[in-house]
Design a protein around this motif. Structure first.
Motif, PDB file in Angstrom:
ATOM      1  N   LYS A  82       0.842  -1.200   0.000  1.00  0.00           N
ATOM      2  CA  LYS A  82       0.000   0.000   0.000  1.00  0.00           C
ATOM      3  C   LYS A  82       0.879   1.253   0.000  1.00  0.00           C
ATOM      4  O   LYS A  82       0.610   2.211  -0.718  1.00  0.00           O
ATOM      5  CB  LYS A  82      -0.920  -0.007   1.218  1.00  0.00           C
ATOM      6  CG  LYS A  82      -1.882   1.150   1.263  1.00  0.00           C
ATOM      7  CD  LYS A  82      -2.803   1.046   2.460  1.00  0.00           C
ATOM      8  CE  LYS A  82      -3.760   2.214   2.520  1.00  0.00           C
ATOM      9  NZ  LYS A  82      -4.622   2.174   3.689  1.00  0.00           N
ATOM     10  N   ARG A  83       1.927   1.236   0.821  1.00  0.00           N
ATOM     11  CA  ARG A  83       2.833   2.380   0.901  1.00  0.00           C
ATOM     12  C   ARG A  83       3.496   2.635  -0.459  1.00  0.00           C
ATOM     13  O   ARG A  83       3.597   3.771  -0.920  1.00  0.00           O
ATOM     14  CB  ARG A  83       3.898   2.142   1.971  1.00  0.00           C
ATOM     15  CG  ARG A  83       4.802   3.355   2.218  1.00  0.00           C
ATOM     16  CD  ARG A  83       5.928   3.042   3.160  1.00  0.00           C
ATOM     17  NE  ARG A  83       6.848   2.024   2.661  1.00  0.00           N
ATOM     18  CZ  ARG A  83       7.777   2.224   1.715  1.00  0.00           C
ATOM     19  NH1 ARG A  83       7.902   3.401   1.155  1.00  0.00           N
ATOM     20  NH2 ARG A  83       8.569   1.240   1.339  1.00  0.00           N
ATOM     21  N   LYS A  84       3.932   1.553  -1.124  1.00  0.00           N
ATOM     22  CA  LYS A  84       4.570   1.696  -2.429  1.00  0.00           C
ATOM     23  C   LYS A  84       3.595   2.231  -3.472  1.00  0.00           C
ATOM     24  O   LYS A  84       3.955   3.061  -4.305  1.00  0.00           O
ATOM     25  CB  LYS A  84       5.147   0.355  -2.895  1.00  0.00           C
ATOM     26  CG  LYS A  84       6.417  -0.025  -2.161  1.00  0.00           C
ATOM     27  CD  LYS A  84       6.970  -1.334  -2.675  1.00  0.00           C
ATOM     28  CE  LYS A  84       8.254  -1.697  -1.931  1.00  0.00           C
ATOM     29  NZ  LYS A  84       8.805  -2.974  -2.418  1.00  0.00           N
ATOM     30  N   MET A  85       2.343   1.766  -3.424  1.00  0.00           N
ATOM     31  CA  MET A  85       1.336   2.253  -4.376  1.00  0.00           C
ATOM     32  C   MET A  85       1.049   3.732  -4.144  1.00  0.00           C
ATOM     33  O   MET A  85       0.916   4.505  -5.104  1.00  0.00           O
ATOM     34  CB  MET A  85       0.056   1.427  -4.260  1.00  0.00           C
ATOM     35  CG  MET A  85       0.194   0.015  -4.806  1.00  0.00           C
ATOM     36  SD  MET A  85      -1.292  -0.972  -4.605  1.00  0.00           S
ATOM     37  CE  MET A  85      -2.415  -0.135  -5.684  1.00  0.00           C
ATOM     38  N   GLU A  86       0.947   4.142  -2.876  1.00  0.00           N
ATOM     39  CA  GLU A  86       0.711   5.553  -2.566  1.00  0.00           C
ATOM     40  C   GLU A  86       1.897   6.403  -3.021  1.00  0.00           C
ATOM     41  O   GLU A  86       1.709   7.491  -3.564  1.00  0.00           O
ATOM     42  CB  GLU A  86       0.479   5.734  -1.064  1.00  0.00           C
ATOM     43  CG  GLU A  86      -0.847   5.184  -0.583  1.00  0.00           C
ATOM     44  CD  GLU A  86      -0.992   5.213   0.930  1.00  0.00           C
ATOM     45  OE1 GLU A  86      -0.004   5.513   1.640  1.00  0.00           O
ATOM     46  OE2 GLU A  86      -2.103   4.935   1.399  1.00  0.00           O
ATOM     47  N   GLU A  87       3.094   5.908  -2.817  1.00  0.00           N
ATOM     48  CA  GLU A  87       4.301   6.624  -3.222  1.00  0.00           C
ATOM     49  C   GLU A  87       4.339   6.769  -4.749  1.00  0.00           C
ATOM     50  O   GLU A  87       4.642   7.848  -5.273  1.00  0.00           O
ATOM     51  CB  GLU A  87       5.528   5.861  -2.727  1.00  0.00           C
ATOM     52  CG  GLU A  87       6.820   6.633  -2.784  1.00  0.00           C
ATOM     53  CD  GLU A  87       7.948   5.842  -2.143  1.00  0.00           C
ATOM     54  OE1 GLU A  87       8.808   5.364  -2.899  1.00  0.00           O
ATOM     55  OE2 GLU A  87       7.946   5.706  -0.903  1.00  0.00           O
ATOM     56  N   ALA A  88       4.011   5.693  -5.457  1.00  0.00           N
ATOM     57  CA  ALA A  88       3.983   5.737  -6.921  1.00  0.00           C
ATOM     58  C   ALA A  88       2.908   6.712  -7.390  1.00  0.00           C
ATOM     59  O   ALA A  88       3.106   7.447  -8.365  1.00  0.00           O
ATOM     60  CB  ALA A  88       3.739   4.346  -7.490  1.00  0.00           C
ATOM     61  N   GLY A  89       1.777   6.739  -6.714  1.00  0.00           N
ATOM     62  CA  GLY A  89       0.704   7.673  -7.071  1.00  0.00           C
ATOM     63  C   GLY A  89       1.142   9.114  -6.873  1.00  0.00           C
ATOM     64  O   GLY A  89       0.835   9.984  -7.696  1.00  0.00           O
ATOM     65  N   ARG A  90       1.864   9.386  -5.809  1.00  0.00           N
ATOM     66  CA  ARG A  90       2.365  10.747  -5.559  1.00  0.00           C
ATOM     67  C   ARG A  90       3.380  11.142  -6.625  1.00  0.00           C
ATOM     68  O   ARG A  90       3.395  12.289  -7.087  1.00  0.00           O
ATOM     69  CB  ARG A  90       3.005  10.836  -4.171  1.00  0.00           C
ATOM     70  CG  ARG A  90       1.986  10.977  -3.050  1.00  0.00           C
ATOM     71  CD  ARG A  90       2.684  11.354  -1.758  1.00  0.00           C
ATOM     72  NE  ARG A  90       3.521  10.262  -1.282  1.00  0.00           N
ATOM     73  CZ  ARG A  90       3.188   9.406  -0.321  1.00  0.00           C
ATOM     74  NH1 ARG A  90       2.027   9.501   0.257  1.00  0.00           N
ATOM     75  NH2 ARG A  90       4.009   8.467   0.062  1.00  0.00           N
TER      76      ARG A  90
END
Length: 73
Positions: A58-66
């Motif tokens: 989830k953290r990686k997906m949020e980071e990629a989204g940012r």
């Protein structure tokens, strides 16, 4: 364990603790309880690892989204 029953403020029944009463665990039950505890320990470890993996994903997906949002601006 001592037990006393009161009715209307008067003791109507009392049972005192017997010092000779000892709790004895059945060896078969004890072995099953230990096996169950070991199983529960493995289950808790598995669930904890799975939660950590999901949180990391989830953290990686949020980071990629940012990053996508920052690059698209």
């Amino acid at each position: 364990m001592a037990i006393t029953l009161y009715v209307g403020g008067k003791s109507v029944y009392a049972k005192k603790e017997k010092p000779s009463d000892k709790y004895v665990l059945d060896p078969t039950f004890e072995a099953a309880a230990l096996a169950s505890e070991e199983h529960q320990s493995h289950l808790r470890e598995f669930l904890s690892e799975r939660d950590n993996e999901r949180a990391e994903k989830k953290r990686k997906m949020e980071e990629a989204g940012r990053e996508r949002t920052a690059c698209g601006s």
